[in-house]
Design a protein around this motif. Structure first.
Motif, PDB file in Angstrom:
ATOM      1  N   HIS A 298      58.946  31.075   9.202  1.00 40.90           N
ATOM      2  CA  HIS A 298      60.234  31.777   9.197  1.00 40.90           C
ATOM      3  C   HIS A 298      60.088  33.150   9.860  1.00 40.90           C
ATOM      4  CE1 HIS A 298      62.608  28.893   7.096  1.00 40.90           C
ATOM      5  NE2 HIS A 298      61.929  28.958   5.971  1.00 40.90           N
ATOM      6  N   LEU A 299      58.976  33.825   9.587  1.00 37.39           N
ATOM      7  CA  LEU A 299      58.744  35.144  10.177  1.00 37.39           C
ATOM      8  C   LEU A 299      58.418  35.032  11.670  1.00 37.39           C
ATOM      9  CD1 LEU A 299      56.636  36.608   7.238  1.00 37.39           C
ATOM     10  CD2 LEU A 299      58.888  37.439   7.958  1.00 37.39           C
ATOM     11  N   LEU A 300      57.798  33.919  12.056  1.00 40.11           N
ATOM     12  CA  LEU A 300      57.445  33.715  13.463  1.00 40.11           C
ATOM     13  C   LEU A 300      58.659  33.313  14.309  1.00 40.11           C
ATOM     14  CD1 LEU A 300      55.276  33.384  15.705  1.00 40.11           C
ATOM     15  CD2 LEU A 300      54.974  31.024  14.911  1.00 40.11           C
ATOM     16  N   ALA A 301      59.647  32.646  13.703  1.00 45.68           N
ATOM     17  CA  ALA A 301      60.756  32.041  14.450  1.00 45.68           C
ATOM     18  C   ALA A 301      61.428  32.996  15.438  1.00 45.68           C
ATOM     19  CB  ALA A 301      61.773  31.449  13.481  1.00 45.68           C
ATOM     20  N   PRO A 302      61.848  34.213  15.040  1.00 45.04           N
ATOM     21  CA  PRO A 302      62.514  35.080  16.026  1.00 45.04           C
ATOM     22  C   PRO A 302      61.573  35.571  17.124  1.00 45.04           C
ATOM     23  CG  PRO A 302      62.204  36.241  13.940  1.00 45.04           C
ATOM     24  CD  PRO A 302      61.850  34.813  13.684  1.00 45.04           C
ATOM     25  N   ILE A 303      60.284  35.665  16.814  1.00 49.85           N
ATOM     26  CA  ILE A 303      59.308  36.089  17.831  1.00 49.85           C
ATOM     27  C   ILE A 303      59.113  34.974  18.851  1.00 49.85           C
ATOM     28  CG2 ILE A 303      56.906  36.782  18.197  1.00 49.85           C
ATOM     29  CD1 ILE A 303      56.971  37.971  15.352  1.00 49.85           C
ATOM     30  N   ARG A 304      58.980  33.753  18.356  1.00 47.48           N
ATOM     31  CA  ARG A 304      58.833  32.608  19.263  1.00 47.48           C
ATOM     32  C   ARG A 304      60.065  32.456  20.149  1.00 47.48           C
ATOM     33  NH1 ARG A 304      57.911  26.209  17.507  1.00 47.48           N
ATOM     34  NH2 ARG A 304      57.796  25.395  19.654  1.00 47.48           N
ATOM     35  N   GLN A 305      61.238  32.612  19.555  1.00 46.83           N
ATOM     36  CA  GLN A 305      62.473  32.482  20.325  1.00 46.83           C
ATOM     37  C   GLN A 305      62.556  33.551  21.406  1.00 46.83           C
ATOM     38  OE1 GLN A 305      64.858  29.887  19.811  1.00 46.83           O
ATOM     39  NE2 GLN A 305      65.309  30.656  21.875  1.00 46.83           N
ATOM     40  N   ALA A 306      62.196  34.786  21.048  1.00 46.91           N
ATOM     41  CA  ALA A 306      62.242  35.879  22.022  1.00 46.91           C
ATOM     42  C   ALA A 306      61.257  35.635  23.168  1.00 46.91           C
ATOM     43  CB  ALA A 306      61.934  37.204  21.329  1.00 46.91           C
ATOM     44  N   TYR A 307      60.076  35.120  22.838  1.00 39.72           N
ATOM     45  CA  TYR A 307      59.056  34.850  23.857  1.00 39.72           C
ATOM     46  C   TYR A 307      59.540  33.773  24.826  1.00 39.72           C
ATOM     47  CZ  TYR A 307      54.551  33.439  25.880  1.00 39.72           C
ATOM     48  OH  TYR A 307      53.530  33.123  26.748  1.00 39.72           O
ATOM     49  N   GLU A 308      60.076  32.681  24.286  1.00 41.85           N
ATOM     50  CA  GLU A 308      60.529  31.585  25.138  1.00 41.85           C
ATOM     51  C   GLU A 308      61.772  31.976  25.941  1.00 41.85           C
ATOM     52  OE1 GLU A 308      60.804  28.289  22.428  1.00 41.85           O
ATOM     53  OE2 GLU A 308      58.626  27.989  22.396  1.00 41.85           O
ATOM     54  N   ASP A 309      62.630  32.819  25.352  1.00 40.19           N
ATOM     55  CA  ASP A 309      63.784  33.331  26.098  1.00 40.19           C
ATOM     56  C   ASP A 309      63.323  34.198  27.268  1.00 40.19           C
ATOM     57  OD1 ASP A 309      65.512  32.040  24.401  1.00 40.19           O
ATOM     58  OD2 ASP A 309      66.037  33.827  23.235  1.00 40.19           O
ATOM     59  N   GLN A 310      62.295  35.006  27.034  1.00 43.50           N
ATOM     60  CA  GLN A 310      61.768  35.871  28.087  1.00 43.50           C
ATOM     61  C   GLN A 310      61.235  35.039  29.255  1.00 43.50           C
ATOM     62  OE1 GLN A 310      61.798  39.030  28.645  1.00 43.50           O
ATOM     63  NE2 GLN A 310      60.282  39.219  30.296  1.00 43.50           N
ATOM     64  N   LEU A 311      60.500  33.962  28.954  1.00 37.77           N
ATOM     65  CA  LEU A 311      60.000  33.080  30.011  1.00 37.77           C
ATOM     66  C   LEU A 311      61.162  32.440  30.764  1.00 37.77           C
ATOM     67  CD1 LEU A 311      57.033  31.219  28.210  1.00 37.77           C
ATOM     68  CD2 LEU A 311      56.880  33.087  29.855  1.00 37.77           C
ATOM     69  N   HIS A 312      62.152  31.970  30.024  1.00 36.55           N
ATOM     70  CA  HIS A 312      63.297  31.287  30.648  1.00 36.55           C
ATOM     71  C   HIS A 312      64.100  32.240  31.529  1.00 36.55           C
ATOM     72  CE1 HIS A 312      67.485  29.792  30.785  1.00 36.55           C
ATOM     73  NE2 HIS A 312      66.910  28.599  30.928  1.00 36.55           N
ATOM     74  N   ASP A 313      64.402  33.421  30.993  1.00 39.29           N
ATOM     75  CA  ASP A 313      65.247  34.371  31.724  1.00 39.29           C
ATOM     76  C   ASP A 313      64.561  34.883  32.989  1.00 39.29           C
ATOM     77  OD1 ASP A 313      67.051  33.979  29.709  1.00 39.29           O
ATOM     78  OD2 ASP A 313      66.646  35.888  28.676  1.00 39.29           O
ATOM     79  N   SER A 314      63.250  35.020  32.941  1.00 40.89           N
ATOM     80  CA  SER A 314      62.516  35.533  34.109  1.00 40.89           C
ATOM     81  C   SER A 314      62.051  34.411  35.038  1.00 40.89           C
ATOM     82  CB  SER A 314      61.298  36.341  33.642  1.00 40.89           C
ATOM     83  OG  SER A 314      60.435  35.528  32.867  1.00 40.89           O
ATOM     84  N   LYS A 315      62.419  33.157  34.659  1.00 42.64           N
ATOM     85  CA  LYS A 315      62.017  31.977  35.433  1.00 42.64           C
ATOM     86  C   LYS A 315      60.497  31.918  35.626  1.00 42.64           C
ATOM     87  CE  LYS A 315      66.348  31.313  37.992  1.00 42.64           C
ATOM     88  NZ  LYS A 315      67.147  32.213  37.137  1.00 42.64           N
ATOM     89  N   ASN A 316      59.794  32.286  34.564  1.00 38.93           N
ATOM     90  CA  ASN A 316      58.332  32.267  34.551  1.00 38.93           C
ATOM     91  C   ASN A 316      57.824  31.134  33.658  1.00 38.93           C
ATOM     92  OD1 ASN A 316      57.670  35.871  34.640  1.00 38.93           O
ATOM     93  ND2 ASN A 316      58.251  34.467  36.267  1.00 38.93           N
ATOM     94  N   VAL A 317      56.552  30.823  33.824  1.00 39.73           N
ATOM     95  CA  VAL A 317      55.879  29.890  32.915  1.00 39.73           C
ATOM     96  C   VAL A 317      54.579  30.535  32.444  1.00 39.73           C
ATOM     97  CG1 VAL A 317      56.817  27.818  34.020  1.00 39.73           C
ATOM     98  CG2 VAL A 317      54.603  28.726  34.782  1.00 39.73           C
ATOM     99  N   ASP A 318      54.068  30.058  31.328  1.00 44.81           N
ATOM    100  CA  ASP A 318      52.712  30.420  30.934  1.00 44.81           C
ATOM    101  C   ASP A 318      51.842  29.180  31.091  1.00 44.81           C
ATOM    102  OD1 ASP A 318      53.308  28.813  28.771  1.00 44.81           O
ATOM    103  OD2 ASP A 318      53.265  30.428  27.283  1.00 44.81           O
ATOM    104  N   TYR A 319      50.562  29.304  30.741  1.00 39.67           N
ATOM    105  CA  TYR A 319      49.652  28.180  30.958  1.00 39.67           C
ATOM    106  C   TYR A 319      49.978  26.981  30.066  1.00 39.67           C
ATOM    107  CZ  TYR A 319      46.890  31.322  33.844  1.00 39.67           C
ATOM    108  OH  TYR A 319      46.482  32.163  34.845  1.00 39.67           O
ATOM    109  N   ASP A 320      50.534  27.241  28.893  1.00 38.87           N
ATOM    110  CA  ASP A 320      50.930  26.128  28.025  1.00 38.87           C
ATOM    111  C   ASP A 320      52.052  25.322  28.665  1.00 38.87           C
ATOM    112  OD1 ASP A 320      49.106  26.871  26.016  1.00 38.87           O
ATOM    113  OD2 ASP A 320      50.510  28.350  25.222  1.00 38.87           O
ATOM    114  N   ASP A 321      52.995  26.028  29.297  1.00 41.41           N
ATOM    115  CA  ASP A 321      54.095  25.338  29.992  1.00 41.41           C
ATOM    116  C   ASP A 321      53.573  24.407  31.081  1.00 41.41           C
ATOM    117  OD1 ASP A 321      56.313  26.315  28.631  1.00 41.41           O
ATOM    118  OD2 ASP A 321      56.364  28.154  29.803  1.00 41.41           O
ATOM    119  N   MET A 322      52.545  24.859  31.789  1.00 41.56           N
ATOM    120  CA  MET A 322      52.022  24.058  32.900  1.00 41.56           C
ATOM    121  C   MET A 322      51.610  22.668  32.420  1.00 41.56           C
ATOM    122  SD  MET A 322      49.652  26.742  34.994  1.00 41.56           S
ATOM    123  CE  MET A 322      50.278  28.325  35.567  1.00 41.56           C
TER     124      MET A 322
END
Length: 735
Positions: free
Chosen positions: A311-335
């Protein structure tokens, strides 16, 4: 691979070679092209393969997020989002409730074999109160923090004077004294049936409980009792509150922000931010579906804790994935996860009919799923994996040894081929390493034969005091000097340790020993490398020892592949990796006062070791004779009483273990158990002794004022005092 191409069973473009490092992939490609004349084979890392697949499907070049290549940038992002959420009242309440229940990783004290092992766990895992007190258990830590957060002033283990105090009993120290209410709290370590931990004498413990109750009854002081089973049931703080209320103790809860600020000062918030970051990486790296994550929670040892943290991680995970999506970036896990999905959904047509995976023992869930998807999406795909389960040492990154040990179950019908000859280490090193790692019955059984056959032990145990930087440097100098004397010019020396901070200054060694070449590494990064001589440093017990006694945080443990049942299974393999980096000889460096259980096992099981090579001082050889008889893990070391300047032996687990003993008056070493009227020195050649009082068992000391020998249990005015005296005590007869 060359045979497949040259025999025309495969075209180069139908072969995929996967390696873990870019250098390994490029080296294999170069070998094929330059030495065998085979070109066109795809040799790549998993991330490079994933990137290639994603770019082909999406028809665009991928932009890698700076957070993927810069760990500090990712940490800063997570910290920033975490701090922003802490300002939200609802999130703040969730965080405070989490810390109230799970400030520290918890284990049942009844699960430990010895009291010292339990104390070492508390020390290695930083179990302290919010006032930074070292306490003797998890229940005491919870009580102290509860009192602190409710602004109830207390003293921990302050002395209690009582006429019932006897000379053979240390000063009575109740667990807690509430200074404003004259109330004491004792937390008793018993279960609902009155049972104690296996290392505690049940009868004596219950007698102590009765004695403590009597002390408070006769002293007319108020006592609150709490119990281990209440901590295990999760009711400890609730029943403590009820019992405190009966004595009219007032609660004045600190404001939430004040508690949170205290937790920040304590370092708990910063540590938790790191854990949340690790959880984010493990969840994304394992490509866990919602159902899989739900199963993780249900199967965890502490499901409520895992759910609260998610529950405490949920907003952090969402913010991280939103940042990747909005910047059209990927990380190594996405690859990897995107590529796996494209393969599964037939958006990518695999051209590879032959797949080779190197270092397969290090494979993690997402990579294994990628390999399996590529295998299933082509007809008649051959999968060839090279791996050694004895060298699987990366579980902390998600590596799952079960993909190797259960290969046929995971990937289908299999034809195993054993490579049972090594050209690296000699036969005597192999004897020690192989026997040691196969002590775990779950390791695949192998008979590794060494090309180089040795006829005498090639593993040396170096016993040395390692308490200071100078002592560590001296030990390294002694070993290097010996290698310099026996090694041919140009021989390589490889220093290994768990932590790079334990490694020596190579520039100084190179200057001092120009006939040798030197290199340093952590054991984990040494895999695949070798040297003529290997020196393994830091082979001691403790948080950063070998094996490491620091447990994975429960939140991380729940997200890692299932741990093996055999104790220290991966740490055992890590030691195997360290041993087998050497061609000619290995030096294992330990301090017998905190000796690694791995070293003790090598000695006990009579592995072919050179025990006297570079042997340490007599103190190192006598360590087993100075083990604390109470906690069984600490060692008795020389200390000086600050009041009377008298020397004595105290446990290295102080202040948790308060056991003390007299030392030899001649050499100040440890004494043997009483033999008749005397305790004799354990050191060979020393004839020191201490006389034993025949009445109380105390130590006889010479009283200058009376010109006589008197018992150390004499206490003027005490009913329990021993007044035995004697004019002369003859020295014991020499034996």
């Amino acid at each position: 691979m060359a045979f497949l191409v040259q025999s025309k069973q495969a075209k180069p473009e139908e072969i995929l070679l996967l390696a873990y490092g870019r250098e390994a992939a490029e080296e294999m490609r170069e070998r094929l092209e330059k030495k065998l004349g085979v070109k066109g084979i795809t040799a790549a890392t998993f991330h490079a393969l994933g990137r290639c697949i994603v770019e082909r499907v999406e028809k665009r070049p991928l932009e890698v997020s700076p957070m993927a290549t810069d760990k500090a940038a990712k940490t800063h992002f997570i910290n920033t989002v975490f701090e922003q959420n802490q300002r939200k009242p609802a999130y703040q309440q969730l965080l405070l409730r989490y810390f109230e229940r799970w400030l520290h990783p918890v284990r049942n004290p009844f699960d430990f074999k010895t009291l010292g092992e339990y104390y070492r766990f508390l020390e290695d895992n930083g179990i302290r109160t919010l006032k930074r007190e070292q306490v003797k258990g998890f229940g005491e830590c919870d009580i102290a923090n509860f009192l602190f957060m409710n602004d109830i002033q207390y003293q921990y283990e302050s002395g209690y004077d009582t006429p019932l105090q006897s000379p053979d009993r240390g000063l009575y120290r109740p667990d807690f004294f509430l200074t404003e209410y004259n109330v004491y709290i004792e937390h008793f370590g018993i279960d609902r049936n009155g049972g104690t931990a296996p290392y505690i004498d049940r009868e004596k413990y219950h007698a102590d409980m009765v004695w403590k109750r009597r002390v408070h009854t006769e002293g007319k002081t108020r006592l609150i009792e709490t119990y281990h089973y209440e901590k295990q049931d999760g009711t400890l703080l609730d029943v403590l509150r009820q019992r405190l209320e009966k004595f009219d103790v007032k609660f004045n809860p600190l404001p939430d922000e004040a508690v949170l600020e205290t937790l920040r000062e304590f370092g708990a918030v910063k540590k938790f931010s790191v854990i949340l970051g690790d959880m984010l990486s493990l969840i994304r790296g394992a490509n866990l579906s919602s159902d899989e994550l739900r199963a993780v929670v249900e199967q965890a040892a502490h499901p409520h804790q895992i759910q609260a943290a998610l529950h405490l991680l949920a907003p952090i995970r969402q913010a991280y994935e939103d940042q990747l999506h909005d910047s059209k970036n990927v990380d190594y896990d996405d690859m990897i996860t995107k590529a796996w999905r494209y393969v599964k959904e037939d958006q990518f047509q695999s051209p590879w009919k032959y797949i080779i995976v190197d270092e397969f023992q290090d494979i993690a869930k997402s990579r294994a799923e990628m390999v399996l998807a590529l295998k299933e999406k082509q007809q008649d795909v051959s999968l060839f994996c090279v791996g050694d389960d004895w060298q699987s040492i990366y579980r902390f990154t998600g590596s799952d040894i079960s993909f190797t040990s259960e290969f046929e179950k995971r990937f289908g019908a299999t034809q195993p081929n054993e490579l049972d000859k090594t050209f690296r280490f000699n036969s005597k090193i192999g004897d020690v390493a192989s026997k040691f790692v196969m002590r775990n019955p779950k390791q695949l059984v192998k008979d590794i034969k060494s090309h180089a056959v040795a006829d005498c032990p090639m593993v040396s145990l170096v016993r040395a005091s390692l308490g200071t930087k100078k002592e560590k440097k001296d030990a390294i100098d002694r070993i290097t000097q010996r290698i310099s004397e026996i090694a041919p010019a140009g021989s390589s020396v490889y220093f290994l340790a768990r932590l790079k901070s334990e490694l020596p200054d190579l520039e100084a060694l190179t200057s001092q020993y120009p006939n040798l070449t030197f290199k340093n590494d952590s054991i984990h990064t040494s895999k695949g490398k070798e040297a003529d001589f290997v020196v393994i440093l830091g082979v001691v017990k403790g948080e950063y020892g070998l094996p490491s006694e620091k447990v994975s945080h429960p939140l991380i443990e729940a997200l890692l592949p299932k741990a093996e049942a055999y104790p220290h299974a991966e740490e055992r393999r890590l030691f195997y990796v360290a041993l087998t980096r050497a061609k000619h000889r290995v030096y294992i460096v330990t301090d017998m006062r905190k000796c690694s259980p791995f070293v003790l096992e090598l000695v006990k099981d009579r592995h072919p070791l050179t025990l006297e090579d570079l042997d340490g001082c007599e103190e190192q050889r006598l360590v087993s004779a100075s083990t604390c008889p109470v906690c069984l893990e600490g060692n008795q070391v020389l200390k000086v009483n600050g009041k009377n300047e008298q020397s004595f032996l105290g446990c290295t687990n102080f202040p948790r273990c308060r056991h003390t003993e007299p030392c030899c008056p001649t050499c100040r070493g440890p004494l043997r158990p009483a033999q008749g009227a005397y305790r004799l020195c354990k050191k060979s050649g020393c004839r020191g002794w201490v006389a034993i009082c025949p009445t109380s068992g105390g130590q006889m000391v010479y009283r200058e004022s009376a010109k006589k020998w008197g018992c150390s249990h004499y206490q003027k005015g005490s009913a329990n005092s021993c007044g035995y005296m004697i004019a002369r005590i003859p020295a014991p007869r020499a034996t």
